[in-house]
Scaffold this motif. Structure first.
Motif: not given
Length: 418
Positions: A53-61, A254-262
Motif C-alpha cells: 500500500i506504500a508508494d514506490a519508485n517502480e511498479f511491481h508486476v 484514482i480510487n477506481l484505478m486503485g482497484l485494478v490489481p495490475f
C-alpha cells in the motif's frame, strides 16, 4: 556500524528478507547476513501488506518483473542523480550512494561509501531502539551491505517535520513514483474524456446527448442538482461547479484505478496522506479565499449572542477552519487504506493457510476462502470508491456554501430594533 551498536547493549532484531538472525560483531559475520535481495523467504503478512500500500519508485508486476519509473534525486553537496529506477537492478546495485530498498530509493549518507555504480550484496533490516523526543521507541532501520561492511540508509526527506516519522534527511526524492504516475495518467484520461464530451455537446447542440456524452451527463446533472445547487445555492453554484466536479471525478478515477490489481492500476493513491492533504488544502483555500464578510464575522465575533459566549465560541470557530479540511483528509485516507489492507490480508490467506507453499491443500482452501471474500470486498470497495468521492465533493461544497452565504439576520435584527 552494527558491531558498535551490538557492543553498546542496544536491543535490536534483524532480518534479511524475512529471516531473523542475531547481530554479528565483525565485518565478516555481518557480511554473512547480507544475502542478495531476492523476493523469497517466509511470508510476513504485515510487512507485505504495508509495502504494497506504500508508494514506490517502480511498479511491481510479478515476481522478478518490474516496470521502472524516472528518478530525480538531489542531495546537498552532491547534486542531482537522474535515470530510471531499473539502474538500481532492483536492489543489487548502488548508484551515487542511492539504492532501491523494497521499491523505494534510499541513500547511503556515509561518505566512505563509494561513488558511481557498484554492486551491493543486499539490504539488511534491523528493528532498533532509538531515542526520539526524549522517549525510546523501536524503529525500522535499513543498511546496505557492501564488501563485508554495512552502511546505514536514509529515507527520502518529507515535510511532516517528524510528526509522521519522517523529516529532513540527507536527500530529496522528486521522482515520478507509482502514485505520481497514476495521478498523471488519471489526469490525462479525464482531459481526454471531458474533451470528447465537450465535442459531443458542440456537435449535438440542441439535440439529445449520445455516446459517452449521454453516459457522463448523468454524473454532471447529479453533481449539479444534488451537490452544488443545494450546498452552495442558486446564486453562486455555477462559479464553483468546475472545482467540485474536478474533485469528484479526480477522486473517483484514482480510487477506481486503485482497484485494478495490475499495471497501470494498483496504486493506493488516496490512501496516501500527502495526496489527501493536498486535496484538502485546495478545499481550504477555495473556501476561505471566497469567504464573505458574514462568514468571517461568524467566526471571529458571532452576532446576536452575549459577549461572554463569543469569547468561548470564537476559539472553537477558528479551530473549525482547520478541523474541517483535516477531517476531509483523514476520512478519505482511512477509508481507502482500510479497504486495500483488508483485500491484501484476504489474499494473504493463501500463503498463511498453505504455510508458505508447504501445504498445497491449505493453499487451495485459502485461495477459495480468500478469493470469495476478496470478490465481495472488491464490490464493497467499488461502492466506497464512488461514495468517498461523493462525500469529499459534497462536504467541500457545504464548506464553500457556508463561506459565500449572505445572512439576513443583521438586517432583521436592525429592523426589529426600530
Amino acid at each position: 556500524m552494527l558491531a558498535a551498536q551490538g557492543h553498546s547493549g542496544e536491543s535490536s532484531h534483524e532480518d534479511q528478507d524475512g529471516h531473523s538472525a542475531e547481530a554479528g560483531h565483525d565485518s565478516g559475520l555481518e557480511h554473512s547476513y547480507c544475502g542478495s535481495h531476492e523476493e523469497n523467504g517466509e511470508y510476513n503478512p504485515v510487512k507485505t501488506v504495508m509495502e504494497h500500500i506504500a508508494d514506490a519508485n517502480e511498479f511491481h508486476v510479478w515476481k522478478g518483473v518490474h516496470i521502472p519509473l524516472p528518478v530525480f534525486l538531489y542531495a546537498p553537496g552532491q547534486g542531482w542523480t537522474t535515470g530510471l529506477s531499473s539502474m538500481f537492478d532492483h536492489g543489487h546495485k548502488a548508484v551515487d550512494g542511492y539504492v532501491l530498498n523494497h521499491g523505494r530509493v534510499n541513500r547511503v549518507a556515509d561518505p566512505a561509501f563509494p561513488e558511481g555504480e557498484v554492486h551491493i550484496d543486499g539490504i539488511l533490516h534491523r528493528t532498533e531502539t532509538v531515542e526520539k523526543g526524549g522517549k525510546e521507541k523501536e524503529a525500522d532501520v535499513y543498511y546496505a551491505c557492501y564488501e563485508g561492511q554495512v552502511y546505514k540508509l536514509d529515507k527520502p526527506s518529507t515535510v511532516d517535520g517528524g510528526f509522521l516519522g519522517g523529516g529532513i534527511t540527507s536527500f530529496y526524492d522528486f521522482s515520478i513514483t507509482k502514485n505520481v504516475f497514476s495521478m498523471i495518467l488519471a489526469s490525462l484520461l479525464l482531459i481526454w474524456l471531458f474533451s470528447a464530451v465537450a465535442r459531443g455537446y458542440e456537435k449535438n447542440e440542441h439535440k439529445a446527448p449520445s455516446g459517452v456524452q449521454s453516459f457522463m451527463e448523468v454524473f454532471f446533472v447529479f453533481i449539479r442538482d444534488e451537490v452544488t445547487k443545494p450546498m452552495i445555492g442558486e446564486k453562486h453554484y455555477e462559479r464553483f461547479q468546475p472545482f467540485i466536479m474536478t474533485l469528484f471525478f479526480f477522486i473517483m478515477f484514482i480510487n477506481l484505478m486503485g482497484l485494478v490489481p495490475f499495471f497501470p492500476g494498483g496504486a493506493n493513491i488516496t490512501g496516501n496522506l500527502a495526496v489527501t492533504f493536498t486535496l484538502a488544502i485546495f478545499t481550504f483555500l477555495v473556501t476561505n479565499l471566497n469567504g464573505k464578510k458574514d462568514y468571517w464575522e461568524h467566526i471571529f465575533w458571532m452576532p446576536g449572542i452575549p459577549a461572554w459566549v463569543k469569547v468561548i465560541l470564537t476559539p472553537v470557530e477558528v479551530l473549525s477552519l482547520f478541523i474541517k479540511p483535516f477531517s476531509l483528509m483523514i476520512r478519505l485516507f482511512a477509508n481507502i487504506s482500510a479497504g486495500h489492507i483488508i483485500i491484501l490480508s484476504l489474499i494473504g490467506l493463501v500463503f498463511l493457510f498453505g504455510n508458505n507453499g508447504q501445504h498445497v491443500g491449505g493453499a487451495a482452501g485459502g485461495a477459495v476462502i480468500g478469493g470469495l471474500f476478496t470478490a465481495f470486498m472488491n464490490l464493497i470497495e467499488l461502492l466506497v470508491a464512488l461514495l468517498q468521492a461523493f462525500i469529499f465533493a459534497i462536504l467541500s461544497a457545504s464548506y464553500i456554501g457556508a463561506a459565500v452565504e449572505e445572512h439576513g439576520h443583521h438586517d432583521e435584527a436592525h429592523e426589529g430594533a426600530h
